[in-house]
Design an enzyme around this catalytic site. Structure first.
Site, PDB file in Angstrom:
ATOM      1  N   ASN A  13      41.816  49.046  37.647  1.00  0.00           N
ATOM      2  CA  ASN A  13      43.076  47.844  37.061  1.00  0.00           C
ATOM      3  C   ASN A  13      43.110  46.986  36.327  1.00  0.00           C
ATOM      4  OD1 ASN A  13      40.925  45.056  39.169  1.00  0.00           O
ATOM      5  ND2 ASN A  13      42.538  44.791  38.113  1.00  0.00           N
ATOM      6  N   CYS A  75      36.530  38.612  38.403  1.00  0.00           N
ATOM      7  CA  CYS A  75      37.472  39.148  38.978  1.00  0.00           C
ATOM      8  C   CYS A  75      36.306  40.120  38.150  1.00  0.00           C
ATOM      9  CB  CYS A  75      38.925  39.738  37.423  1.00  0.00           C
ATOM     10  SG  CYS A  75      38.992  41.332  37.520  1.00  0.00           S
ATOM     11  N   ASN A  77      35.984  43.880  37.836  1.00  0.00           N
ATOM     12  CA  ASN A  77      36.429  45.212  36.901  1.00  0.00           C
ATOM     13  C   ASN A  77      36.436  44.403  35.296  1.00  0.00           C
ATOM     14  OD1 ASN A  77      36.523  47.372  38.618  1.00  0.00           O
ATOM     15  ND2 ASN A  77      38.153  46.462  39.609  1.00  0.00           N
ATOM     16  N   HIS A 162      37.745  37.018  49.897  1.00  0.00           N
ATOM     17  CA  HIS A 162      38.363  37.769  50.311  1.00  0.00           C
ATOM     18  C   HIS A 162      38.614  37.724  51.897  1.00  0.00           C
ATOM     19  CE1 HIS A 162      37.709  39.884  46.210  1.00  0.00           C
ATOM     20  NE2 HIS A 162      37.044  38.991  46.183  1.00  0.00           N
ATOM     21  N   ASN A 193      41.738  37.686  48.450  1.00  0.00           N
ATOM     22  CA  ASN A 193      42.069  39.283  48.463  1.00  0.00           C
ATOM     23  C   ASN A 193      42.089  40.056  49.361  1.00  0.00           C
ATOM     24  OD1 ASN A 193      42.467  39.098  44.782  1.00  0.00           O
ATOM     25  ND2 ASN A 193      40.476  38.141  45.866  1.00  0.00           N
ATOM     26  N   GLU A 211      45.724  41.773  46.212  1.00  0.00           N
ATOM     27  CA  GLU A 211      45.318  40.932  45.793  1.00  0.00           C
ATOM     28  C   GLU A 211      46.394  39.490  45.331  1.00  0.00           C
ATOM     29  OE1 GLU A 211      43.328  41.409  41.910  1.00  0.00           O
ATOM     30  OE2 GLU A 211      42.257  43.487  42.150  1.00  0.00           O
ATOM     31  N   CYS A 220      39.767  46.442  42.356  1.00  0.00           N
ATOM     32  CA  CYS A 220      39.388  45.074  42.592  1.00  0.00           C
ATOM     33  C   CYS A 220      37.423  45.372  43.132  1.00  0.00           C
ATOM     34  CB  CYS A 220      40.135  44.467  43.789  1.00  0.00           C
ATOM     35  SG  CYS A 220      39.033  42.934  43.663  1.00  0.00           S
ATOM     36  N   GLY A 221      36.951  44.942  41.558  1.00  0.00           N
ATOM     37  CA  GLY A 221      35.536  44.460  41.472  1.00  0.00           C
ATOM     38  C   GLY A 221      35.187  43.376  43.048  1.00  0.00           C
ATOM     39  N   GLY A 223      36.526  42.851  45.410  1.00  0.00           N
ATOM     40  CA  GLY A 223      36.853  43.236  46.451  1.00  0.00           C
ATOM     41  C   GLY A 223      35.718  44.241  46.902  1.00  0.00           C
TER      42      GLY A 223
END
Length: 282
Positions: A13, A75, A77, A162, A193, A211, A220-221, A223
Site C-alpha cells: 500500500n 489509513c 498502513n 468498511h 472500502n 478502496e 489496506c490496514g 481493511g
C-alpha cells in the site's frame, strides 16, 4: 512548483509523504491527482501530509488524500509509515510510544523497530449511523443487493467506512465486478472500502480490498482491522489473527467489543524525490 517528498509503502500500500511541519499543506485536488498518476506523476494509493497537531495532546497531525484527490479519514498502513517517517526525521526513537492525530482523531503508535510499528486503531464502531451505513438497526450481518446479487456483509468503521464480505475464493471473477459496486453502493452514503475475506482458520485470514478513491490495493490496514473485527464479533476468529493481503501480512489483536484494536506491521522507504509541477494554473 517543486515539492520534496518521500515514497513509502506498508506491505505494498504505497504513499507519497509530504513534510508540512513548517508550511501549510497547499495542494489542490487536481495536483494530488497529477502526483498520483502512475504514468506521468509519482504514483500512490494515498498522499499523506505531516503537519503540526490540532489536538494539543498529540505530537503531530497527518492528513490523508486518496489518488482521486478526495480526503480520507484514516489509513492503517499509512499511520505506520508516518511513524517510520518521524523516526527518520529524528522526531521518534525506537521504543517510543506517541499519540498522533488523524483526520478521524488521535491514534497511538509504538515504534518497535526502525521499520516495525504497532498502532492502536481505536475501538471499532458497528453503529450504522457512525459508519455511515443505511440500516434500521445494528447487526452482525446485513443482506444487501449489489448489482442484482444478494450479498451478506458486515459493516464497521475504523475511522473510515468498511464493508466486509466472507467468500470461499478470493480469486472468483465475480469479486472484481462486485468490489467497485459495493464501494459505491447507495447504502454507504460516503462510500466504503470493500474487503473480501477468506477464513483459513481461527488465527489466519486472507483478504483483498477495493478502496474508495483508490481502487484495488496491495494492502489496506484499516481493511485488515475491519475484517478481523467483523469476524471476531461473530465469534469466528481468535483474539490474535494474521491477515494476509497481496502485498504482505499484518497482525491484528482485538479482545472484543469495548476494547481498542491493535495492528502491527512493517513500513518501508522506497525513495526520496522532488515533484515538479509544470501544469497550467488551475
Amino acid at each position: 512548483m517543486k515539492l520534496p517528498f518521500s515514497k513509502m509503502h506498508g506491505i505494498g500500500n504505497d504513499f507519497v509523504m509530504v513534510d508540512c511541519r513548517a508550511q501549510p499543506f497547499a495542494l489542490s485536488e487536481a495536483q494530488i491527482r497529477d502526483i498520483a498518476d502512475r504514468h506521468t506523476g509519482v504514483g500512490f494509493d494515498q498522499l499523506i501530509s505531516i503537519e503540526p497537531p490540532r489536538d494539543p495532546s498529540c505530537a503531530f497531525y497527518y492528513g490523508i488524500w486518496n489518488a482521486d484527490g478526495s480526503p480520507s479519514g484514516q489509513c492503517g498502513n499509512g499511520v505506520r509509515c508516518v511513524a517510520a517517517w518521524l523516526h527518520r526525521a529524528g522526531e521518534l526513537a525506537v521504543g517510543d510510544t506517541v499519540r498522533v492525530e488523524s483526520p478521524s482523531g488521535p491514534v497511538t503508535v509504538r515504534l518497535s523497530g526502525p521499520s516495525e510499528v504497532t498502532v492502536d486503531m481505536g475501538v471499532p464502531s458497528f453503529d450504522p449511523a457512525l459508519v455511515p451505513f443505511a440500516a434500521n438497526a445494528e447487526a452482525d450481518a446485513y443482506a444487501i443487493d449489489v448489482g442484482g446479487e444478494m450479498l451478506e456483509i458486515g459493516s464497521v468503521s475504523m475511522g473510515n467506512p468498511h464493508a466486509v464480505v466472507v467468500v470461499p475464493d478470493l480469486h472468483a471473477p465475480s469479486l472484481f465486478h462486485l468490489g467497485p459496486l459495493l464501494t459505491t453502493h447507495e447504502r454507504f452514503t460516503e462510500g466504503a472500502n470493500t474487503g473480501f475475506v477468506q477464513a483459513m482458520g481461527r488465527d489466519y485470514l486472507r483478504l483483498r480490498v477495493h478502496e474508495r478513491g483508490s481502487g484495488w490495493t496491495q494492502a489496506c490496514g484499516t481493511g485488515a482491522c475491519a475484517a478481523m473485527a467483523v469476524l471476531r464479533r461473530r465469534g469466528e476468529v481468535d483474539e490474535r489473527v494474521r491477515v494476509e493481503l497481496p502485498g504482505g501480512t499484518l497482525t491484528i489483536e482485538w479482545a472484543g467489543p469495548g476494547h481498542t484494536l491493535w495492528m502491527t506491521g512493517p513500513a518501508a522507504f522506497v525513495f526520496e524525490g522532488e515533484w515538479l509541477d509544470s501544469s497550467p494554473a488551475r
